[in-house]
Write an enzyme that holds these catalytic residues in place. Structure first.
Site, PDB file in Angstrom:
ATOM      1  N   GLU A  27      -2.420   6.667   8.305  1.00  0.00           N
ATOM      2  CA  GLU A  27      -3.259   7.572   7.518  1.00  0.00           C
ATOM      3  C   GLU A  27      -4.186   8.292   8.486  1.00  0.00           C
ATOM      4  O   GLU A  27      -4.535   7.751   9.538  1.00  0.00           O
ATOM      5  CB  GLU A  27      -4.160   6.782   6.540  1.00  0.00           C
ATOM      6  CG  GLU A  27      -3.509   6.420   5.248  1.00  0.00           C
ATOM      7  CD  GLU A  27      -4.425   5.581   4.345  1.00  0.00           C
ATOM      8  OE1 GLU A  27      -5.609   5.367   4.687  1.00  0.00           O
ATOM      9  OE2 GLU A  27      -3.934   5.133   3.304  1.00  0.00           O
ATOM     10  N   LYS A  40       0.819  -1.230   0.000  1.00  0.00           N
ATOM     11  CA  LYS A  40       0.000   0.000   0.000  1.00  0.00           C
ATOM     12  C   LYS A  40       0.838   1.260   0.000  1.00  0.00           C
ATOM     13  O   LYS A  40       0.417   2.291  -0.537  1.00  0.00           O
ATOM     14  CB  LYS A  40      -0.936  -0.002   1.218  1.00  0.00           C
ATOM     15  CG  LYS A  40      -2.036  -1.028   1.111  1.00  0.00           C
ATOM     16  CD  LYS A  40      -3.012  -0.919   2.271  1.00  0.00           C
ATOM     17  CE  LYS A  40      -3.650  -2.261   2.466  1.00  0.00           C
ATOM     18  NZ  LYS A  40      -5.037  -2.303   2.642  1.00  0.00           N
ATOM     19  N   LYS A  56     -16.210  -6.027   3.465  1.00  0.00           N
ATOM     20  CA  LYS A  56     -17.455  -5.733   2.760  1.00  0.00           C
ATOM     21  C   LYS A  56     -18.534  -6.795   3.008  1.00  0.00           C
ATOM     22  O   LYS A  56     -18.224  -7.981   3.063  1.00  0.00           O
ATOM     23  CB  LYS A  56     -17.165  -5.650   1.257  1.00  0.00           C
ATOM     24  CG  LYS A  56     -16.175  -4.533   0.940  1.00  0.00           C
ATOM     25  CD  LYS A  56     -15.501  -4.714  -0.411  1.00  0.00           C
ATOM     26  CE  LYS A  56     -14.358  -3.718  -0.555  1.00  0.00           C
ATOM     27  NZ  LYS A  56     -13.459  -4.050  -1.679  1.00  0.00           N
ATOM     28  N   HIS A  91     -14.199  -3.536   8.672  1.00  0.00           N
ATOM     29  CA  HIS A  91     -13.497  -3.145   7.441  1.00  0.00           C
ATOM     30  C   HIS A  91     -13.583  -4.208   6.351  1.00  0.00           C
ATOM     31  O   HIS A  91     -12.774  -4.240   5.440  1.00  0.00           O
ATOM     32  CB  HIS A  91     -12.030  -2.789   7.722  1.00  0.00           C
ATOM     33  CG  HIS A  91     -11.885  -1.724   8.761  1.00  0.00           C
ATOM     34  ND1 HIS A  91     -12.513  -0.510   8.682  1.00  0.00           N
ATOM     35  CD2 HIS A  91     -11.192  -1.691   9.914  1.00  0.00           C
ATOM     36  CE1 HIS A  91     -12.208   0.220   9.735  1.00  0.00           C
ATOM     37  NE2 HIS A  91     -11.424  -0.471  10.510  1.00  0.00           N
TER      38      HIS A  91
HETATM   39  P1  ADP Z   1      -7.783  -3.972   3.086  1.00  0.00           P
HETATM   40  O1  ADP Z   1      -6.761  -4.054   1.994  1.00  0.00           O
HETATM   41  O2  ADP Z   1      -7.396  -4.708   4.320  1.00  0.00           O
HETATM   42  O3  ADP Z   1      -9.175  -4.290   2.614  1.00  0.00           O
HETATM   43  P2  ADP Z   1      -8.221  -1.096   2.753  1.00  0.00           P
HETATM   44  O4  ADP Z   1      -7.086  -0.144   2.727  1.00  0.00           O
HETATM   45  O5  ADP Z   1      -8.846  -1.448   1.438  1.00  0.00           O
HETATM   46  O6  ADP Z   1      -7.785  -2.425   3.517  1.00  0.00           O
HETATM   47  O7  ADP Z   1      -9.345  -0.537   3.709  1.00  0.00           O
HETATM   48  C1  ADP Z   1     -10.466  -1.318   4.075  1.00  0.00           C
HETATM   49  C2  ADP Z   1     -11.513  -0.455   4.751  1.00  0.00           C
HETATM   50  O8  ADP Z   1     -10.971   0.155   5.933  1.00  0.00           O
HETATM   51  C3  ADP Z   1     -12.007   0.715   3.922  1.00  0.00           C
HETATM   52  O9  ADP Z   1     -13.005   0.352   3.017  1.00  0.00           O
HETATM   53  C4  ADP Z   1     -12.524   1.643   5.015  1.00  0.00           C
HETATM   54  O10 ADP Z   1     -13.761   1.209   5.519  1.00  0.00           O
HETATM   55  C5  ADP Z   1     -11.501   1.471   6.112  1.00  0.00           C
HETATM   56  N1  ADP Z   1     -10.424   2.463   5.967  1.00  0.00           N
HETATM   57  C6  ADP Z   1      -9.215   2.287   5.363  1.00  0.00           C
HETATM   58  N2  ADP Z   1      -8.481   3.428   5.411  1.00  0.00           N
HETATM   59  C7  ADP Z   1      -9.229   4.345   6.044  1.00  0.00           C
HETATM   60  C8  ADP Z   1      -9.040   5.727   6.399  1.00  0.00           C
HETATM   61  N3  ADP Z   1      -7.907   6.368   6.137  1.00  0.00           N
HETATM   62  N4  ADP Z   1     -10.054   6.361   7.037  1.00  0.00           N
HETATM   63  C9  ADP Z   1     -11.219   5.732   7.324  1.00  0.00           C
HETATM   64  N5  ADP Z   1     -11.448   4.434   7.028  1.00  0.00           N
HETATM   65  C10 ADP Z   1     -10.483   3.743   6.397  1.00  0.00           C
END
Ligand code: ADP
Length: 461
Positions: free
Chosen positions: A205, A121, A242, A240
């Site tokens: 973040e 990432k 879906k 986190h």
């Molecule tokens: P993974 O690869 O584990 O699925 P992601 O980076 O795609 O992780 O993030 C998954 C979920 O986590 C996002 O859809 C959101 O709900 C939450 N999330 C990730 N980053 C943030 C952020 N900076 N602020 C708020 N929620 C976040």
């Protein structure tokens, strides 16, 4: 790229996605090969392929699907032309993609180099920046000293999200509301990341308040042609992860949709992306969006995009790996304008989990399984049939139900009717919970954000 016609394709996966791949192959006149573990010897996916072979004897159930050398040796022996990795397992393993190609087997997905550029990432954020696309304010590099984390906190304030660079599936993530949680979270997220991904790197973040998760499906051929298939709203999440996804979003003004889809293409272009991929963004309460990551694979929720565009993404993946151009008649996408969006689609993930017990996975024999059907319903089932053994060894996805309607309300009504039609006995499922979600006024208004499930405990009743 040298064009070739595949005669035989292997799915290096199990469950619904293996079956989805076999179906696409059969439609294209390609014969299919399944692999299965000891624990999956009665699983449906092995019976849906023309040939099936057991792998990973004596290995742990998950490891059976991760044995790179064994899987490639088997594919060679059975004269397989290409391997589709599905999602999970080896789908984002650059070494696997590389070894397939080195052994003369096409890997149905992006190249190892593209996977490496996007798999981490922190690296992916740099790709987005280079493409001129906004990322969530965060650290440029993984955190190696606590002081760097504290400086970030001082500059940006709390809450902060700690994320594993190699993360996926919501693992290796912690939200910190103060200094104590930040320092503890760094430790625990890092050890979780090391255990899950073999890489302890974490970065920070700003934690956006109540964002929506909006992602754009992209598809590129090996000749630099790239298109998007509009967006999916995947804000309805638990931990986190879906739970319900739909397309298109109800929250995007036309100009924002255009900008978002164009930015997704910019990121994919930056790495010369090939095959199917998803560019993920968070949309904040002010309507601003930020890139979070790009997934170099087909995703669970691709069905809703297929329903609103009438396109077969898995077939397209296979044809692209054969060396076809997007504009070739088999794929038939001469330009972006040829992808039309019609109506609305919703997908619910039915899992064998008990919402009354904190979604603990349930196991046993499905004594009854009667699925829904009818106008506007699509089912992608894994091991769903009466008599099926639900084991604790793999993820708890039982069947994906997707509905389509000309309006969002119609798609939701069809989904409601469809969920009501299911009869599943012997093992607990989340069907009642899903019904509560898709009949909720906030859902019907298309307004759910990623906090929706947490903010509505009544959904669990
Ligand atoms: P993974 O690869 O584990 O699925 P992601 O980076 O795609 O992780 O993030 C998954 C979920 O986590 C996002 O859809 C959101 O709900 C939450 N999330 C990730 N980053 C943030 C952020 N900076 N602020 C708020 N929620 C976040």
């Amino acid at each position: 790229m040298e064009a070739r016609k595949f005669r035989k394709v292997m799915a290096a996966n199990r469950g619904e996605i293996a079956i989805r791949i076999f179906r696409a192959c059969t439609e294209l006149g390609i014969s299919t090969v399944a692999i299965y573990s000891e624990e999956d010897k009665l699983s449906l996916h092995r019976y849906k392929a023309d040939e099936a072979y057991q792998v990973g004897k004596g290995k742990a159930p998950i490891d059976a699907y991760l044995g790179i050398d064994e899987i490639i040796a088997l594919a060679k022996k059975r004269e397989v032309d290409a391997i589709h990795p599905g999602y999970g397992f080896l789908a984002e393993n650059a070494e696997f993609a590389e070894k397939c190609e080195a052994n003369g087997i096409a890997f149905i997905g992006p190249t190892a180099e593209m996977q490496r550029a996007l798999g981490d990432k922190v690296a992916a954020r740099k790709v987005a920046k280079a493409a001129g696309v906004a990322t969530v304010p965060g650290t440029e590099e993984p955190i190696t000293h606590e002081e760097d984390a504290l400086i970030f906190a001082k500059n940006h304030g709390y809450p902060i999200i700690i994320k594993a660079a190699a993360g996926g599936g919501g693992r290796g993530m912690r939200v910190a509301n103060d200094k104590k949680e930040l320092l503890e979270g760094l430790q625990s997220a890092s050890s979780e990341a090391k255990a899950a991904f073999g890489d302890p790197s974490v970065f920070l973040e700003r934690y956006l308040k109540n964002p929506k998760h909006i992602e754009v499906q992209v598809l590129g051929d090996a000749y630099g042609n790239l298109v998007h298939f509009y967006e999916r709203d995947c804000s309805i999440q638990r931990r986190h992860q879906k739970v319900v996804e739909f397309a298109p979003s109800l929250a995007l003004p036309g100009a924002t949709r255009l900008a978002l889809c164009t930015d997704a293409l910019k990121i994919a272009n930056q790495v010369g992306y090939r095959n199917a991929g998803t560019v993920e963004f968070l949309l904040d309460e002010e309507g601003k969006y930020y890139f979070i990551e790009m997934n170099p694979r087909i995703q669970v929720e691709h069905t809703v995009t297929e329903m609103i565009t009438g396109r077969n993404l898995v077939q397209a993946q296979i044809l692209i790996a054969e060396g076809k151009r997007l504009s070739d008649p088999e794929i038939n996408i001469p330009n972006q304008g040829s992808i039309e969006m019609r109506g609305y689609a919703i997908q619910c993930r039915i899992t064998t989990e008990d919402p009354g017990n904190n979604f603990a996975p349930d196991f046993g024999t499905l004594t009854t399984y009667r699925s829904s059907a009818g106008c506007g319903v699509r089912l992608d089932a894994g091991n769903a049939f009466t008599g099926s053994q639900i084991t604790p060894h793999y993820d708890s996805l039982l069947v994906k139900v997707s509905s389509w309607g000309l309006t969002f309300a119609e798609a939701a009504h069809i989904m409601d009717r469809s969920l009501q039609e299911f009869r599943v006995r012997g093992v607990k499922t989340n069907i009642g919970f899903l019904e509560n979600v898709i009949t909720h006024p906030v859902f019907l208004a298309g307004e759910c954000n990623t906090s929706f499930i947490d903010q509505h405990p009544e959904l669990l009743v």
